[in-house]
Scaffold this active site. Structure first.
Site: not given
Length: 179
Positions: A135-137
């Site tokens: 997951i990338e934020v």
């Protein structure tokens, strides 16, 4: 394909509107459901009855996530290391500091990067869901969208060549000419 070698389709690109959903096979359906709901803020939604296998549908931020129970005996091929080049889902955020604090508070290992492009800094946080899917934020919205199509440098030129994509935020003056 590499930049500069993109071939045109005979009838132009597919007429897509937006990302609809991302589907994920999960080794532990409940752990993944808890993660996407409690950590990422997705909301479970009704799933069609014709689907005869375990799973959950989630929605938020204008995108759906479909979690599917992995078939018995099937092995996931996701690495345990956090490598920004691996497959991932990316989400925008308004306060990356708050996201980082929350990940730390929950004991979720993550990698933080600041990348710079043309004087614009973009912050990124990468972490793994319970199945090892990345997951990338990020604050990627800071980067301008610049098409790599035939030397197009502004919205007006882009619309003339690809009218279906005119919703993209290219810089123009108040009268619509190139900036």
């Amino acid at each position: 394909m590499m930049a500069g070698t993109i071939a045109s389709w005979k009838d132009g690109p597919l007429q897509l509107a937006s990302l609809n959903h991302i589907s994920r096979n999960c080794a532990n359906m409940q752990a993944s459901l808890d993660f996407y709901v409690n950590v990422l803020g997705f909301v479970p939604v009704r799933r069609p009855e014709f689907l005869k296998f375990d799973g959950a549908w989630l929605f938020n931020y204008g995108i759906g996530i479909h979690l599917l129970q992995e078939e018995a005996g099937k092995v996931s091929k996701h690495p345990d290391e956090i490598d920004p080049r691996n497959d991932h889902i990316s989400f925008q955020c308004d306060d990356i500091e708050e996201v980082s604090k929350r990940l730390n508070a929950e004991g979720i290992k993550h990698v933080r990067r600041i990348v710079e492009e043309g004087g614009i800094e973009v912050e990124q946080l990468f972490f793994l869901d319970p199945d090892g899917f990345m997951i990338e934020v990020c604050t990627c919205e800071k980067l301008p969208i610049e098409p790599l199509v035939g030397g197009i440098t502004c919205y007006t030129q882009f619309c003339k060549q690809i009218p279906s994509a005119c919703r993209l935020p290219f810089p123009t003056t108040s009268n619509g000419t190139c900036t």
